[in-house]
Design a protein around this motif. Structure first.
Motif, PDB file in Angstrom:
ATOM      1  N   HIS A  36       0.825  -1.211   0.000  1.00 48.63           N
ATOM      2  CA  HIS A  36       0.000   0.000   0.000  1.00 48.63           C
ATOM      3  C   HIS A  36       0.858   1.260   0.000  1.00 48.63           C
ATOM      4  O   HIS A  36       0.495   2.269  -0.624  1.00 48.63           O
ATOM      5  N   PHE A  37       1.978   1.228   0.708  1.00 47.67           N
ATOM      6  CA  PHE A  37       2.914   2.362   0.688  1.00 47.67           C
ATOM      7  C   PHE A  37       3.370   2.620  -0.749  1.00 47.67           C
ATOM      8  O   PHE A  37       3.358   3.770  -1.231  1.00 47.67           O
ATOM      9  N   LEU A  38       3.762   1.555  -1.440  1.00 50.08           N
ATOM     10  CA  LEU A  38       4.242   1.688  -2.818  1.00 50.08           C
ATOM     11  C   LEU A  38       3.127   2.157  -3.743  1.00 50.08           C
ATOM     12  O   LEU A  38       3.334   3.054  -4.574  1.00 50.08           O
ATOM     13  N   LEU A  39       1.949   1.561  -3.608  1.00 49.32           N
ATOM     14  CA  LEU A  39       0.818   1.953  -4.448  1.00 49.32           C
ATOM     15  C   LEU A  39       0.500   3.434  -4.281  1.00 49.32           C
ATOM     16  O   LEU A  39       0.294   4.157  -5.270  1.00 49.32           O
ATOM     17  N   THR A  40       0.472   3.893  -3.047  1.00 54.38           N
ATOM     18  CA  THR A  40       0.178   5.301  -2.778  1.00 54.38           C
ATOM     19  C   THR A  40       1.254   6.202  -3.368  1.00 54.38           C
ATOM     20  O   THR A  40       0.951   7.242  -3.978  1.00 54.38           O
ATOM     21  N   ALA A  41       2.513   5.812  -3.214  1.00 51.89           N
ATOM     22  CA  ALA A  41       3.622   6.606  -3.759  1.00 51.89           C
ATOM     23  C   ALA A  41       3.529   6.738  -5.271  1.00 51.89           C
ATOM     24  O   ALA A  41       3.831   7.797  -5.840  1.00 51.89           O
ATOM     25  N   THR A  88      11.226   5.771   5.976  1.00 47.54           N
ATOM     26  CA  THR A  88      12.519   5.575   5.314  1.00 47.54           C
ATOM     27  C   THR A  88      12.747   4.106   4.980  1.00 47.54           C
ATOM     28  O   THR A  88      13.197   3.769   3.876  1.00 47.54           O
ATOM     29  N   LEU A  89      12.454   3.217   5.931  1.00 53.51           N
ATOM     30  CA  LEU A  89      12.604   1.785   5.695  1.00 53.51           C
ATOM     31  C   LEU A  89      11.700   1.337   4.548  1.00 53.51           C
ATOM     32  O   LEU A  89      12.107   0.517   3.705  1.00 53.51           O
ATOM     33  N   SER A  90      10.506   1.871   4.488  1.00 53.87           N
ATOM     34  CA  SER A  90       9.556   1.493   3.442  1.00 53.87           C
ATOM     35  C   SER A  90      10.063   1.912   2.068  1.00 53.87           C
ATOM     36  O   SER A  90       9.897   1.175   1.079  1.00 53.87           O
ATOM     37  N   GLU A  91      10.680   3.070   1.985  1.00 52.45           N
ATOM     38  CA  GLU A  91      11.281   3.498   0.723  1.00 52.45           C
ATOM     39  C   GLU A  91      12.401   2.539   0.305  1.00 52.45           C
ATOM     40  O   GLU A  91      12.521   2.172  -0.871  1.00 52.45           O
ATOM     41  N   GLN A 122      11.404   2.627  -3.707  1.00 55.69           N
ATOM     42  CA  GLN A 122      10.624   3.743  -4.240  1.00 55.69           C
ATOM     43  C   GLN A 122      10.737   4.968  -3.348  1.00 55.69           C
ATOM     44  O   GLN A 122      10.333   4.937  -2.197  1.00 55.69           O
ATOM     45  N   SER A 123      11.254   6.045  -3.891  1.00 56.15           N
ATOM     46  CA  SER A 123      11.235   7.323  -3.182  1.00 56.15           C
ATOM     47  C   SER A 123       9.815   7.875  -3.231  1.00 56.15           C
ATOM     48  O   SER A 123       9.196   7.904  -4.300  1.00 56.15           O
ATOM     49  N   PHE A 124       9.293   8.264  -2.078  1.00 57.94           N
ATOM     50  CA  PHE A 124       7.913   8.745  -1.979  1.00 57.94           C
ATOM     51  C   PHE A 124       7.945  10.264  -1.917  1.00 57.94           C
ATOM     52  O   PHE A 124       8.275  10.860  -0.898  1.00 57.94           O
ATOM     53  N   LYS A 125       7.597  10.890  -3.027  1.00 61.44           N
ATOM     54  CA  LYS A 125       7.641  12.345  -3.121  1.00 61.44           C
ATOM     55  C   LYS A 125       6.218  12.910  -3.045  1.00 61.44           C
ATOM     56  O   LYS A 125       5.302  12.381  -3.664  1.00 61.44           O
ATOM     57  N   ILE A 126       6.076  13.980  -2.289  1.00 53.98           N
ATOM     58  CA  ILE A 126       4.777  14.657  -2.155  1.00 53.98           C
ATOM     59  C   ILE A 126       4.900  16.076  -2.695  1.00 53.98           C
ATOM     60  O   ILE A 126       5.787  16.810  -2.321  1.00 53.98           O
TER      61      ILE A 126
END
Length: 293
Positions: free
Chosen positions: A118-123, A281-284, A289-293
């Motif tokens: 879900h973290f990746l999907l959202t990113a 950070t661990l999830s990235e 995947q870098s999660f940019k907002i």
């Protein structure tokens, strides 16, 4: 690209249990709903069942295995090819295991599926979400987050599937909170919220042995409510105008297992922003995947 003037929602794990009832509610609210499911055959059957209850429903079925990061990336690519926006993302799907299992990347499977996927999907899709207070990203946590920790040095939690499940549900809540903080810091108006469904005999328990399930039900059956009732916190978070980013909702009855939707109680660990940022950070790192907002 699929043209639609409707608002568009994704519901992960939409083919059964709470995800199915959430799909019903979102469709009744007039959204075009993308049912993102691991098993396409079951998803197509569920789509027919939704249409039987909501004949006016606008639905699409797309394959998504949240435990497989390549599948998540393929889904995001396919979604972007069909749609130009995403108004509501409901990160609903989850698994519950009592055995130690890992995904193809060697990551504890519940952590990979319930949180990292879900973290990746959202990113991968957040740039498609309109910057509007009505836009929502909803994370489904659980009463099981209470008493849990993020075991950064051993995500298998000593090979204990039950403890690992609690860890994954804590991660869902921490992610929803941290995402909301980052959205606020960037000046974005869309809302990230978290919910828990209370107690419900849903599709989550298909991996539990029948005798173990019967024992579990005997202990809590008087508190359980239907998947339809269990979906109400999700629908409230996704559709209500009376919510704020960072809110956490669930049933307010005995032991928060059932009852009217209201503000839910959290484990004190969720106030630890250092843990939330470390998890981000661990999830990235684990998803690449870098999660940019």
């Amino acid at each position: 690209m699929t043209a639609t003037s409707q608002k568009i929602a994704i519901v992960t794990g939409a083919n059964n249990g709470i995800g199915f009832e959430t799909t019903i509610g979102i469709a009744e609210a007039g959204f075009h709903v993308v049912m993102a499911c691991r098993n396409l055959e079951k998803a197509k059957t569920a789509r027919d069942d939704v249409l039987a209850r909501v004949p006016s429903a606008s639905l699409d079925v797309m394959p998504l295995d949240l435990g497989d990061f390549a599948s998540v990336r393929s889904f995001a690519e396919a979604f972007r090819a069909r749609y130009s926006k995403l108004d509501v993302l409901i990160n609903n799907a989850g698994i519950l295991l009592y055995t130690a299992e890992t995904n193809g990347d060697g990551i504890e499977l519940q952590f990979a599926t319930n949180h990292l996927g879900h973290f990746l999907l959202t990113a991968l899709l957040i740039d498609l979400v309109p910057d509007d207070p009505a836009s929502r990203i909803v994370a489904l946590s659980s009463l099981g987050h209470k008493g849990a920790t993020i075991q950064f040095d051993d995500l298998t939690c000593g090979q204990d599937g039950g403890i690992a499940y609690g860890q994954s549900k804590l991660a869902n809540l921490l992610f929803g909170d941290e995402l909301n903080r980052r959205l606020r810091a960037s000046g974005r108006r869309l809302k990230a919220l978290s919910v828990h469904p209370g107690g419900s005999e849903s599709g989550l328990f298909h991996n539990v042995a029948p005798d173990q399930l019967a024992q579990m039900k005997a202990q809590v059956e008087q508190f359980l409510h239907s998947p339809e009732e269990a979906a109400k916190p999700t629908l409230y978070a996704a559709l209500s105008t009376d919510v704020q980013g960072g809110d956490y909702y669930g049933p307010t009855g005995p032991q928060e297992m059932s009852g009217e939707v209201g503000v839910a109680t959290r484990d004190p660990i969720t106030a630890n922003i250092e843990i939330a940022t470390r998890l981000w950070t661990l999830s990235e790192v684990l998803t690449g995947q870098s999660f940019k907002i």
